[in-house]
Structure formats: structure tokens, C-alpha cells
Write an enzyme that holds these catalytic residues in place. Structure first.
Site, mmCIF file in Angstrom:
data_model
loop_
_atom_site.group_PDB
_atom_site.id
_atom_site.type_symbol
_atom_site.label_atom_id
_atom_site.label_comp_id
_atom_site.label_asym_id
_atom_site.label_seq_id
_atom_site.Cartn_x
_atom_site.Cartn_y
_atom_site.Cartn_z
ATOM 1 N N LYS A 47 38.340 -110.827 -60.521
ATOM 2 C CA LYS A 47 39.110 -109.727 -61.095
ATOM 3 C C LYS A 47 38.700 -109.339 -62.512
ATOM 4 O O LYS A 47 39.145 -108.314 -63.022
ATOM 5 C CB LYS A 47 40.613 -110.046 -61.064
HETATM 6 N N1 PMP Z 1 41.080 -113.714 -54.109
HETATM 7 C C1 PMP Z 1 41.817 -113.910 -55.214
HETATM 8 C C2 PMP Z 1 42.100 -115.317 -55.661
HETATM 9 C C3 PMP Z 1 42.332 -112.808 -55.924
HETATM 10 O O1 PMP Z 1 43.077 -113.008 -57.030
HETATM 11 C C4 PMP Z 1 42.063 -111.505 -55.453
HETATM 12 C C5 PMP Z 1 42.627 -110.331 -56.211
HETATM 13 N N2 PMP Z 1 43.839 -109.838 -55.733
HETATM 14 C C6 PMP Z 1 41.316 -111.347 -54.278
HETATM 15 C C7 PMP Z 1 40.815 -112.485 -53.648
HETATM 16 C C8 PMP Z 1 41.073 -110.014 -53.618
HETATM 17 O O2 PMP Z 1 40.401 -109.078 -54.372
HETATM 18 P P1 PMP Z 1 40.716 -107.522 -54.277
HETATM 19 O O3 PMP Z 1 41.972 -107.268 -55.069
HETATM 20 O O4 PMP Z 1 39.533 -106.876 -54.870
HETATM 21 O O5 PMP Z 1 40.922 -107.143 -52.848
#
Ligand code: PMP
Length: 335
Positions: A47
Site C-alpha cells: 500500500k
Molecule cells: N493484502 C494486504 C495485507 C492489504 O493490506 C491489502 C490492501 N487492502 C491488499 C492485500 C489488497 O490490495 P488492494 O487494496 O490493492 O486490492
């Protein structure tokens, strides 16, 4: 041996993460499975990229002025990424989260200098929900912008412009498939769009945890969730603006037990401490690899995302009592 050049700013530490060939998953799939080491970002998660692009976008469109404030409703990695990039650029951060979140998360965000606003847990339809509260706070606070990670497409742009070209270059253009789970959907949509722009034959697969509605949406057009998951950061029930138009070719649904099995194996056999979303992604990558092998692609190569560090989950995924309380198998070395 090649060395990475000196970076002139801490913000340049975001991205350009290593890509690693994963031995166990490759053996299980019968083809090469690669993990993009997003835990190597300064905030130890994928992130940081979204946080930086959201901040730069707000600067570029004039809503974020010197000394301004970034507000977001999040309990997790986005808050950590935003707090770090805001510090590096001289902005303040206000993070709104439900008071039911773990003490560790509150302590982490406070330690990074974010102002925490705690609200009672409430359904999304309730105006007191932490996401709505964060939007209102941003509207009421002079000089503040709302990061709005779910529907602000600066999020997926970070992956179109950085993650996807990095994977393409690191794999020297030899990549057959990519998969990961969706939280906001920024990663799957952005990497998918970015990779398809290089080669539209790359298969983009969504890996959905149980309890999320996207598997059924991409399989049969209906947003319908089944089961549940303890994975943090993933699992979505709607088509966010970031997911809108994502080039998803196929989909897999992965249980927490399957994801945890990979978390355990990657730690014990390959020395990688990861969170559960990474384990679920790896299980999805193995499924995609097997499918591509079965379809007769010669020596397919699949990439996925290793989203964050396992050190963020010491009191949960790596804690015997917690695992038992969730009915998950306890790693032998914790038993
Ligand atoms: N894994 C973790 C540990 C996350 O914090 C996030 C962010 N929400 C994601 C996966 C998924 O990423 P995205 O928000 O880009 O779908």
C-alpha cells in the site's frame, strides 16, 4: 553483482521491489511461480505505492496544499503508508478506524505520528461507519483531502505505472499469468491493465478469499459472498471504481486453510515471513500455474504479490491461542 543506485529521497525507496522465484510453489504448480516482494517497501506493504500516488495526485490537482492534511478511514497498511509519505512531504495524517481494531494497529499508527480518530464499529449503511466518518472529517477540516482509496483511481494508477512495468522488466517480458486478491482492487486492476498493455495474452486471474463477493461476480455476474475469512486487507463486496474495467480473465477461490498452509511452508522452507493475503495469493498462483500447464502453455511463468510482512501479525497468524480460537491449524513450531 549489480548494486541499486543511491536514492535521493526516501520516497524513492517505494517500489522497485525484488521479484523472487518461489521454490515450493513452483514445484507444486509444475512451473515457475514468482513473488513480488512488496513487504520490502518502507511501510512493509504493497500500500505504500497507492499512498504515494494518492498524495501526488492530490498535490497535482491542487487539493493538497503545503502543510495540509490527508484523511483516510483504514485500519491497516494504507494508513501506515499514508502516514509515512505524509511525514516525508510535510503533511499531517488523520486516520479514522473502528474501536474494535487491535491495539497493535492503534499503537503503530500513533507511533508513526498519525492522529487517530476511533469510532464505534457500524455497518457500511450507517453514516457513523469509519469510511463515511473519514469523508466527513476531510470535508470539515480546513486544508484536508480524503484519500478515498477504494474509489480514487490514483490507487490503481500506482500499479499501472510502477508495479506492472517492474514485473514485466524483471521477467524480461516472459510472463504468462498474474494473480492476486482484491481489497480495494487497486493491485489486481492496475497490474492487470499494465501487463495487458505489454501483452494481452497474459492471463489475469482474481484470487478471492472466502467471504468475498468477487469470485461469483467474475464467474457468473452476481455479487454474492459465501463463507468467511480472517485475512486482513482483502475481500471485497462491490465493484469499486478501482475494480471497474479490470481485465479479469479467470478466478479462483482460496480458503484460509490453504493460504495458511503456504504461509507456513514459505516461512519454514524458504525463510519468508508473510501475512495471510500473501499465502492466499500464492495458493492462487499455484492454481493458475497448474491451469496454464494443463492448457498446454510451454513452461508457463506466473507472478503474484507478497503483500506485507508477517511481523505485522505476531499476535494473530503467528500466535497459537489466536490460531486455535479461529479453528486454524497451529504451525508445528508454535504448538
Ligand atoms: N493484502 C494486504 C495485507 C492489504 O493490506 C491489502 C490492501 N487492502 C491488499 C492485500 C489488497 O490490495 P488492494 O487494496 O490493492 O486490492
Amino acid at each position: 553483482m549489480t548494486f541499486t543506485p543511491i536514492r535521493r529521497s526516501t520516497l524513492e525507496l517505494i517500489g522497485n521491489t525484488p521479484l523472487v522465484l518461489l521454490q515450493g510453489p513452483s514445484a507444486a504448480a509444475g512451473c515457475e511461480i514468482y513473488g513480488k516482494c512488496e513487504f520490502a517497501n518502507p511501510g512493509a506493504s504493497v500500500k505504500d505505492r497507492a499512498a504515494l500516488w494518492i498524495l501526488r495526485d492530490a498535490e497535482a490537482n491542487g487539493t493538497l496544499q503545503p502543510g495540509g492534511t490527508i484523511v483516510e478511514g483504514t485500519a491497516g497498511n494504507t494508513g501506515i503508508g499514508l502516514a509515512l509519505v505524509a511525514n516525508a512531504c510535510g503533511y499531517k495524517t488523520i486516520i479514522v478506524m473502528p474501536e474494535t481494531q487491535s491495539r497493535e494497529k492503534m499503537d503503530t499508527l500513533r507511533a508513526l505520528g498519525a492522529e487517530l480518530v476511533l469510532v464505534p464499529a457500524a455497518p457500511f449503511s450507517n453514516p457513523g461507519h469509519f469510511v463515511h466518518t473519514s469523508r466527513r472529517l476531510a470535508e470539515e477540516t480546513p486544508g484536508a483531502v480524503w484519500a478515498n482509496q477504494f474509489d480514487n483511481v490514483a490507487n490503481r494508477k500506482s500499479h499501472i505505472e510502477s508495479t506492472a512495468p517492474e514485473i514485466w522488466e524483471q521477467m524480461a517480458g516472459r510472463i504468462d499469468g498474474f494473480t492476486c486478491a482484491a481489497g480495494t482492487g487497486g493491485t489486481i486492476a492496475g497490474v492487470g491493465m499494465g501487463l495487458k498493455a505489454f501483452d494481452e495474452n497474459i492471463v489475469i486471474a482474481l484470487t478471492d478469499p472466502h467471504g468475498a463477493a468477487l469470485y461469483n461476480y467474475y464467474a457468473c455476474g452476481e455479487l454474492k459472498a459465501e463463507g468467511s475469512s480472517v485475512a486482513e486487507g482483502i475481500g471485497q463486496g462491490r465493484i469499486t471504481a478501482n475494480l471497474d474495467g479490470a481485465p479479469i480473465d479467470t478466478q479462483f477461490r482460496i480458503s484460509d486453510a490453504e493460504g495458511m498452509a503456504w504461509v507456513g511452508r514459505l516461512l519454514q522452507d524458504e525463510g519468508l515471513a508473510l501475512g495471510l493475503s500473501s499465502g492466499i495469493n500464492v495458493a492462487g498462483a499455484v492454481a493458475l500455474g497448474r491451469r496454464l500447464v494443463a492448457e498446454g502453455r510451454p513452461a508457463p511463468r506466473v507472478a503474484t504479490i507478497l503483500c506485507d510482512t508477517g511481523f505485522r501479525y505476531l499476535s494473530t497468524l503467528y500466535n497459537r491461542a489466536w490460531l486455535e480460537s479461529k479453528g486454524l491449524p497451529v504451525f508445528p513450531w508454535l504448538a
